[in-house]
Design a protein around this motif. Structure first.
Motif, PDB file in Angstrom:
ATOM      1  N   GLN A  79       0.835  -1.202   0.000  1.00 47.38           N
ATOM      2  CA  GLN A  79       0.000   0.000   0.000  1.00 47.38           C
ATOM      3  C   GLN A  79       0.869   1.251   0.000  1.00 47.38           C
ATOM      4  OE1 GLN A  79      -2.302   1.134   3.593  1.00 47.38           O
ATOM      5  NE2 GLN A  79      -4.086   0.902   2.253  1.00 47.38           N
ATOM      6  N   GLU A  82       2.249   1.907  -3.431  1.00 45.00           N
ATOM      7  CA  GLU A  82       1.230   2.496  -4.299  1.00 45.00           C
ATOM      8  C   GLU A  82       1.011   3.970  -3.979  1.00 45.00           C
ATOM      9  OE1 GLU A  82      -2.386   0.214  -4.399  1.00 45.00           O
ATOM     10  OE2 GLU A  82      -1.295  -1.657  -4.645  1.00 45.00           O
ATOM     11  N   MET A  83       1.025   4.304  -2.693  1.00 40.71           N
ATOM     12  CA  MET A  83       0.832   5.704  -2.310  1.00 40.71           C
ATOM     13  C   MET A  83       1.998   6.570  -2.766  1.00 40.71           C
ATOM     14  SD  MET A  83      -1.039   6.080   1.293  1.00 40.71           S
ATOM     15  CE  MET A  83      -2.407   5.071   1.779  1.00 40.71           C
ATOM     16  N   ALA A  86       1.434   7.282  -6.380  1.00 38.22           N
ATOM     17  CA  ALA A  86       0.369   8.284  -6.560  1.00 38.22           C
ATOM     18  C   ALA A  86       0.875   9.680  -6.200  1.00 38.22           C
ATOM     19  CB  ALA A  86      -0.846   7.925  -5.708  1.00 38.22           C
ATOM     20  N   MET A 147      -5.781   9.972   1.548  1.00 39.10           N
ATOM     21  CA  MET A 147      -6.079   8.803   0.716  1.00 39.10           C
ATOM     22  C   MET A 147      -6.784   7.714   1.532  1.00 39.10           C
ATOM     23  SD  MET A 147      -5.163   9.824  -2.186  1.00 39.10           S
ATOM     24  CE  MET A 147      -4.916   8.517  -3.353  1.00 39.10           C
ATOM     25  N   ARG A 148      -6.353   7.521   2.751  1.00 42.85           N
ATOM     26  CA  ARG A 148      -7.005   6.504   3.609  1.00 42.85           C
ATOM     27  C   ARG A 148      -8.390   6.970   4.034  1.00 42.85           C
ATOM     28  NH1 ARG A 148      -1.454   5.412   6.506  1.00 42.85           N
ATOM     29  NH2 ARG A 148      -0.790   3.587   5.329  1.00 42.85           N
ATOM     30  N   LYS A 149      -8.497   8.229   4.409  1.00 44.63           N
ATOM     31  CA  LYS A 149      -9.774   8.767   4.884  1.00 44.63           C
ATOM     32  C   LYS A 149     -10.838   8.721   3.795  1.00 44.63           C
ATOM     33  CE  LYS A 149     -11.738  12.757   7.219  1.00 44.63           C
ATOM     34  NZ  LYS A 149     -11.460  14.060   7.809  1.00 44.63           N
ATOM     35  N   THR A 150     -10.438   8.981   2.565  1.00 48.85           N
ATOM     36  CA  THR A 150     -11.402   8.974   1.463  1.00 48.85           C
ATOM     37  C   THR A 150     -11.640   7.581   0.912  1.00 48.85           C
ATOM     38  OG1 THR A 150      -9.652   9.448  -0.149  1.00 48.85           O
ATOM     39  CG2 THR A 150     -10.852  11.340   0.773  1.00 48.85           C
ATOM     40  N   GLY A 151     -10.878   6.606   1.414  1.00 51.01           N
ATOM     41  CA  GLY A 151     -11.061   5.234   0.965  1.00 51.01           C
ATOM     42  C   GLY A 151     -10.418   4.928  -0.368  1.00 51.01           C
ATOM     43  N   LEU A 152      -9.561   5.826  -0.856  1.00 44.12           N
ATOM     44  CA  LEU A 152      -8.892   5.584  -2.124  1.00 44.12           C
ATOM     45  C   LEU A 152      -7.785   4.550  -1.989  1.00 44.12           C
ATOM     46  CD1 LEU A 152      -8.828   9.220  -3.497  1.00 44.12           C
ATOM     47  CD2 LEU A 152     -10.256   7.329  -4.265  1.00 44.12           C
ATOM     48  N   PHE A 153      -7.279   4.366  -0.757  1.00 44.63           N
ATOM     49  CA  PHE A 153      -6.277   3.344  -0.474  1.00 44.63           C
ATOM     50  C   PHE A 153      -6.664   2.645   0.798  1.00 44.63           C
ATOM     51  CE2 PHE A 153      -3.560   5.628  -3.416  1.00 44.63           C
ATOM     52  CZ  PHE A 153      -2.827   4.630  -3.986  1.00 44.63           C
TER      53      PHE A 153
END
Length: 153
Positions: A79, A82-83, A86, A147-153
């Motif tokens: 993860q 990937e971040m 991005a 990214m975690r908060k928005t659920g993108l990762f």
């Protein structure tokens, strides 16, 4: 986990469990992680995890439980990779994402590249909201939180 990762974990586990008892001391889990090239969890995460897996306070861990834990560490590592990729879309060419910050200029460049015109006031607001640590830009930590908060990762 891949087959190769499981095989490597078995080898490390068996090296520590030379007596073949089927468990190792929890205190040796950090040695396992290091041998596999994985980062140990934060102290808080470690305490929570130990409390969950060693609820009877034996101070040891079996292979299956260790495999579950190591699998989570591999997932976190994937993860993060990937971040970083991005984040690099906003900051191409940066060699150390830990020191980089996404700025209004970066957002303006991305918007122009996609054909969007976003007023500077909106770009400033985006950075202000995302800049949780107050560094005048979106740090990699800020980016990961978003990214975690928005659920993108």
């Amino acid at each position: 986990m891949t087959f190769e990762q499981r095989e490597e974990l078995h080898e490390v586990f068996d090296t520590i469990d030379q007596a073949g008892r089927g468990y190792i001391p929890i205190s040796r889990v950090s040695d396992v992680l290091q041998a596999l090239g994985l980062v140990s969890p934060s102290a808080k995460d470690w305490e929570q995890w130990c409390a969950r897996v060693d609820f009877d306070k034996t101070g040891r861990i079996g292979y299956e439980t260790l495999e579950e834990f190591v699998s989570l560490r591999y997932d976190e590592m994937d993860q993060r990779t990937e971040m970083v990729a991005a984040f690099m879309l906003f900051k191409p060419g940066v060699t150390d994402v830990e020191k980089a910050k996404i700025t209004i200029d970066d957002l303006r460049r991305i918007a122009a590249h996609t054909g969007e015109h976003i007023p500077d006031e909106e770009l400033e607001e985006m950075v202000r909201i995302a800049d949780i640590d107050g560094t005048e830009g979106v740090s990699f930590d800020d980016f990961m939180r978003i990214m975690r908060k928005t659920g993108l990762f």
